[in-house]
Design an enzyme around this catalytic site. Structure first.
Site, PDB file in Angstrom:
ATOM      1  N   THR A 148       0.776  -1.058   0.019  1.00 50.45           N
ATOM      2  CA  THR A 148       0.025   0.029  -0.083  1.00 50.45           C
ATOM      3  C   THR A 148       0.997   1.386  -0.021  1.00 50.45           C
ATOM      4  O   THR A 148       1.548   1.548   1.014  1.00 50.45           O
ATOM      5  CB  THR A 148      -0.835  -0.160   1.395  1.00 50.45           C
ATOM      6  OG1 THR A 148      -1.757  -1.281   1.301  1.00 50.45           O
ATOM      7  CG2 THR A 148      -1.925   1.224   1.153  1.00 50.45           C
ATOM      8  N   THR A 159       6.403  -4.922   2.322  1.00 50.90           N
ATOM      9  CA  THR A 159       8.077  -4.973   2.711  1.00 50.90           C
ATOM     10  C   THR A 159       8.378  -6.329   2.952  1.00 50.90           C
ATOM     11  O   THR A 159       9.688  -6.637   2.759  1.00 50.90           O
ATOM     12  CB  THR A 159       8.344  -3.889   3.856  1.00 50.90           C
ATOM     13  OG1 THR A 159       7.623  -4.092   4.704  1.00 50.90           O
ATOM     14  CG2 THR A 159       8.256  -2.620   3.186  1.00 50.90           C
ATOM     15  N   ASP A 160       7.649  -7.242   3.748  1.00 52.25           N
ATOM     16  CA  ASP A 160       8.319  -8.361   4.318  1.00 52.25           C
ATOM     17  C   ASP A 160       8.989  -9.146   3.304  1.00 52.25           C
ATOM     18  O   ASP A 160       9.904  -9.766   3.530  1.00 52.25           O
ATOM     19  CB  ASP A 160       6.932  -9.304   4.584  1.00 52.25           C
ATOM     20  CG  ASP A 160       6.473  -8.938   5.973  1.00 52.25           C
ATOM     21  OD1 ASP A 160       6.815  -7.893   6.414  1.00 52.25           O
ATOM     22  OD2 ASP A 160       5.957  -9.766   6.466  1.00 52.25           O
ATOM     23  N   LYS A 209      15.867  -6.988   4.493  1.00 50.64           N
ATOM     24  CA  LYS A 209      15.038  -6.319   5.447  1.00 50.64           C
ATOM     25  C   LYS A 209      15.702  -6.821   6.656  1.00 50.64           C
ATOM     26  O   LYS A 209      15.546  -7.912   7.198  1.00 50.64           O
ATOM     27  CB  LYS A 209      13.487  -6.987   5.307  1.00 50.64           C
ATOM     28  CG  LYS A 209      12.748  -5.965   6.351  1.00 50.64           C
ATOM     29  CD  LYS A 209      11.134  -6.334   6.114  1.00 50.64           C
ATOM     30  CE  LYS A 209      10.322  -5.541   7.068  1.00 50.64           C
ATOM     31  NZ  LYS A 209       8.882  -5.678   7.031  1.00 50.64           N
TER      32      LYS A 209
END
Lengths: 610, 412
Positions: free
Chosen positions: B82, B158-159, B235
């Site tokens: 999003t 983002t994961d 990440k």
């Protein structure tokens, strides 16, 4: 009802910090810090989000006029949750219990399922751009019939250090927000309600104390006026005065409106550029500005300078609006010539702008952007004067007058805090919520149980040292002695300039125990407290006390002192009492009542003199 | 009863505190969630609500969005991350926005950087991403570049964004920037990193860059984004804005905010340097296993039948001696095994200790300084192209997209 103000309607919102171990949505301590101790910082921009109407909330929009880049200070007592870098922890159950406790005292109905919400606030005081808040209970009533609409649990905002800079230590400390119904009709009733609710809050024994830990917002309107919310009244004693002054302000604004309408007044929508006129002005503000604009207010002469509250004029209101654009203030012809601007300059200005003697000219100076924005704000506020009183959020000034802060927030600024699960309260949970004894009831009990005077009992009950008092009495200390040592004496000593703020509870208790067990005289209490507060070790201060002197022992000491100073005594006669008092006291301090020493010395002196 | 109630309906709530009108939102844990007119939500027993009126129709978003035809064209491909959202304060619902109009309405400054076309290929949480969606994504990127856009922006949760970015990097050789971007804080909040990340990604997408990259916050402050190579990024934090880090060297560059000035290091591939080419075959039967003390050989044997397995070994690239036999069995059965290190920083070397030498003898391929996840994606992509073990080993150890640094440089 106040006969002067037949139509005053007021309600209050009370925000009280809770004395919890942890913050509302993280595990940081609820500790305020010195900003000099900050360990780091970061900068952020906040953006207003679009609502479903495609409109930005009007209070949020107002904030957009301001710088939107904010700096935040972090501490070793804050964490990534305050930084908006980590999702919040579950709602702190300790804070919820305190809020429910207050709700029970106020006879409210608990919400069965508590839903934390996000309330849009983009003035920088919340790193997320919203404040988390949850409705906990509804519809209560005070003994005098005043309605309590809601009690909410919310997180406190970050503290403003300077323009655009915030300190994160306060962000997230739990607050209860209690909102009354608009049931009050006199300034005194508003203050009395605030006092009562404050007492209820302190009765829990679980709220923070001291300046800044409780803040009152007052909602006021009069017939024909408008709803105005006054933020951040910290001193209880000022509430009635704030209300009185707001009533006067609204009445004055209505009178100004009527005068303006009577005169057929109007606001010129187009500001005029008068930069060239100002180049050689005696006012440095005008001569230095790159842009000076004038707004002509037809038929406003004399009214812009009319006082509407002590120290405040219609012009002050216009200046508040203009300041949102970064200018320092405004000039208007009702107050000119002054500030270095000469009568000649005013004449030229009037001639240039086509303003007659019945008109008022307002000038704003700054960069072209600032001046343009400020002129529009002046035009906006002047147009409102033709309508009456604008709906506003205002902030209190030191004496009780107020200044414009922002428009009243629209209703559409809340949506669910999806990162925190709702909390369901079963009926049993409500029944288990502790209901503390009201401080007013406790004072009554002290009168009955300890035979204390009513004023003394209230002083104890409302004191921050109430828990210590109760502990001392439970440990067998005489209630009067405990009151004297814990409450009356520190106040007296503080007046004389002795600071006891560093004393710990256990030091107070040690002194009280020394008196209770006869090791020290009660007259010695101030000296003992002062010695401990000065940092002397407890062992030295209290350990050196020997048992209380018997009258015979005291007489023996007095006799020795008199004998040693026989010549002096014969020379001075009874007048030797004062100087000798000091000599004897130095020897017996803390072991015997000073009054007994004085009596023993008098008796001894009389014998010698005879 | 809330049966028949729709979100937004007006209801009368008759509770112990009296009767009041409210807006019905939803059911939750056996309670009806209502919004009071003050804006607060609360849960009440469903039986206390009665229907009053149907929800008024939601007002459509207003204001036409115009784009500047003189600006370069970018393509936004959304996968479900999003980057823009809208709040309906009436119901409290937050909805993700995917059309160019809606994104531009939410982040109007994007209009000063470029003009945009948008494609949505999925609407999923990034943990639900699959290799076949990586292929769809690669094809969409290839198609958009083929249409002549100056750059591509992929919005992504983002994961698993680093996996997808690496996958697209291997499958698509690109002459223009392909920028993956997401947000660590939800787009509805005024403090969200979405707008700054989106603006920086647009600036990177019109810049002289010529490779696949991830553009996200470079620190906790809103002052710059970092441009990370798709095959070296990971990440490294669950929630911070600057969660994405380039491992084994500095990032490819930065985008300053709010100036949107792009600075690229000499290491960054330049626009136009590579031809546009798509090679989108993937072998999905591959696995990634982190070794830990006590790991039973059974677990390794469970991968038998897989075409490939990446091991994230300890230290220089080890599993226990007890497991070496199972690894050998796997390789003998036709599974390609690549060794990487769970240290994440540094290079694998299986020639220093006996266990390592035993693993090499068993046929394990040393994965150089490949990140374990990147090694997995690369192995999926290499397997369909390589005829035998030696070809797999050669490709796995060759630097194709900047995923392997031939020299281990100083620094973290």
């Amino acid at each position: 009802m106040d006969p002067d103000v037949p139509s005053l309607t007021a309600g209050i919102e009370i925000h009280q910090q809770l004395d919890t171990e942890r913050k509302l949505f993280c595990r940081c301590p609820t500790l305020l810090r010195d900003t000099k101790e900050h360990s780091g910082g970061f900068t952020r921009f906040l953006r207003a989000t679009e609502s479903e109407m495609g409109e930005i909330d009007r209070a949020a929009l107002e904030e957009l006029k301001h710088v939107r880049r904010f700096t935040y200070y972090t501490y070793d007592t804050t964490c990534l949750v305050e930084d908006d870098e980590e999702p919040p922890q579950p709602l702190n159950p300790e804070a919820l219990e305190i809020a429910l406790s207050v709700a029970r005292i106020l006879g409210m109905n608990p919400v069965r399922q508590v839903h934390p919400m996000r309330k849009l606030v983009i003035d920088g005081s919340n790193t997320c751009g919203f404040q988390r808040t949850a409705l906990v209970a509804l519809a209560g009533r005070l003994p005098d019939g005043t309605g309590i609409d809601t009690i909410c649990l919310e997180e406190d905002a970050a503290q403003r250090v300077e323009e655009g800079v915030f300190s994160l230590d306060r962000l997230g400390i739990p607050l209860v927000e209690i909102t009354t119904a608009p049931d009050m009709h006199t300034p005194e009733a508003v203050q009395a309600t605030a006092e009562y609710i404050g007492m209820v809050l302190r009765s829990t024994g679980r709220v923070k104390r001291g300046l800044g830990t409780i803040r009152q917002d007052v909602n006021i309107s009069i017939a024909g006026g408008a709803r105005v919310e006054i933020k951040g009244v910290q001193e209880l004693d000022l509430i009635a005065e704030v209300v009185r002054r707001e009533v006067r302000r609204q009445q004055s604004l209505l009178a100004i409106r009527d005068d303006l309408r009577g005169r057929g007044a109007s606001v010129e929508r187009q500001p005029q550029d008068v930069t060239s006129l100002s180049a050689r002005s005696g006012s440095r503000i005008l001569s230095k500005a790159s842009c000076v604009l004038a707004v002509v207010l037809r038929g406003f002469a004399g009214l812009v300078g009319r006082e509407i509250q002590p120290g405040r004029r219609l012009g002050s209101e216009m200046a508040d609006y203009a300041k949102r654009c970064g200018v320092g203030g405004i000039f208007h012809t009702d107050e000119l010539p002054a500030y270095g601007i000469t009568a000649g300059e005013v004449e030229t200005l009037r001639a240039h702008t086509g303003a007659g003697t019945g008109d008022c000219v307002v000038i704003v100076a700054g960069t072209p952007e600032q001046a343009g924005c400020a002129a529009q704000q002046v035009i906006r506020r002047a147009a409102m004067a033709l309508e009456g009183v604008p709906e506003e959020t205002r902030r209190m000034l030191p004496e009780g007058s107020t200044a414009y802060m922002r428009p009243l927030p629209g209703a559409a600024r809340m949506y669910p805090e999806t990162d925190v699960l709702p909390v369901t309260l079963d009926e049993g949970a409500w029944d288990r919520v502790p209901v503390p004894e009201l401080l007013s009831d406790r004072a009554g009990r002290f009168v009955k149980e300890y035979g204390l005077d009513t004023a003394v009992a209230r002083q104890i009950a409302f004191s921050e040292r109430l828990p210590l008092f109760e502990r001392a009495v439970a440990e067998g200390v005489n209630p009067r002695l405990a009151h004297r040592a814990l409450i009356a004496t520190p106040v007296e000593m503080a007046r004389k300039g002795t600071d006891l703020s560093r004393l710990t509870d256990s030091q107070y208790l040690s002194v009280l125990q020394a008196v209770s067990t006869g090791k020290a005289a009660k007259e010695a209490v101030p000296d003992l407290l002062a010695a401990l507060a000065a940092g002397k070790p407890e062992a030295e201060v209290l350990g050196s006390l020997t048992a209380t002197l018997s009258p015979a022992e005291l007489d023996a000491i007095v006799a020795r002192v008199l004998k040693d100073r026989e010549t002096f005594v014969r020379e001075r006669g009874k007048a030797a009492l004062g100087p000798l008092m000091g000599v004897v006291m130095a020897e017996v301090r803390g072991r015997v009542d000073g009054k007994l020493v004085s009596e023993a010395l008098k008796r001894g002196l009389e014998k010698v003199v005879k | 009863m809330t049966a028949g109630l729709r979100p937004g309906d007006r209801v009368r709530w008759q509770g112990s505190s009296g009767a009041r009108d409210a807006t019905y939102i939803t059911d939750r844990d056996g309670m009806a969630v209502l919004k009071l007119d003050s804006g607060y939500n609360l849960g009440v027993p469903a039986g206390e609500c009665t229907f009053l009126a149907r929800a008024p129709a939601a007002a459509p978003p207003c204001g036409a969005v115009t784009q500047d035809p003189n600006l370069p064209e970018l393509s936004i491909i959304s996968t479900g991350g999003t980057i823009a959202s809208r709040i309906d304060y009436r119901t409290g619902a937050v909805t993700s926005q995917f059309s160019a109009e809606d994104i531009l309405r939410a982040i109007p400054q994007l209009r000063t950087v470029a003009r945009y076309r948008t494609t949505q290929i999925a609407s999923i949480l990034s943990e639900n991403m699959t290799p076949s969606l990586w292929q769809d994504l690669a094809r969409a990127v290839y198609r958009e570049i083929g249409k002549g856009v100056q750059g591509v922006i992929v919005t992504h949760g983002t994961d698993t964004m680093a996996y997808s970015a690496a996958a697209v990097s291997f499958m698509v050789e690109t002459p223009v920037p392909v920028i993956f971007v997401g947000a660590q804080r939800s787009a509805d909040r005024p403090s969200s990193d979405n707008a700054m990340n989106a603006l920086c990604s647009a600036a990177a997408a019109v810049s002289p860059l010529g490779e696949v990259a991830v553009v996200m916050h470079g620190g906790t402050s809103d002052d710059r984004c970092a441009i990370h190579r798709a095959t070296r990024v990971r990440k490294m934090h669950t929630s911070r804005r600057d969660a994405f880090q380039t491992l084994g060297g500095p990032p490819l560059g930065t985008v300053k905010y709010p100036s949107l000035q792009v600075d690229l290091t000499p290491d960054a591939a330049r626009r136009g340097a590579a031809p546009l080419r798509l090679r989108d075959a993937l072998e999905e039967h591959c696995g990634l296993l982190t070794f830990h003390p006590g790991l039973r050989p059974d677990v390794i044997r469970a991968f038998s039948g897989y075409r490939g397995l990446v091991l994230a070994g300890t230290g220089l690239g080890h599993v226990s001696s007890e497991c070496v036999g199972a690894v050998k069995g796997l390789i003998d059965g036709g599974t390609e095994v690549v060794m990487t290190s769970q240290c994440l920083h540094g290079r694998v070397c299986d020639r220093v200790y006996d266990t390592g030498r035993d693993l090499l003898a068993a046929g394990v391929i040393e994965g150089e300084d490949l990140l374990p996840e990147v090694a997995l994606v690369k192995l999926m992509w290499v397997l369909p192209q390589a005829r035998d073990h030696d070809a797999v080993a050669a490709l796995m150890r060759e630097n194709l997209r900047g995923e392997i640094r031939p020299r281990s440089l100083h620094g973290p």
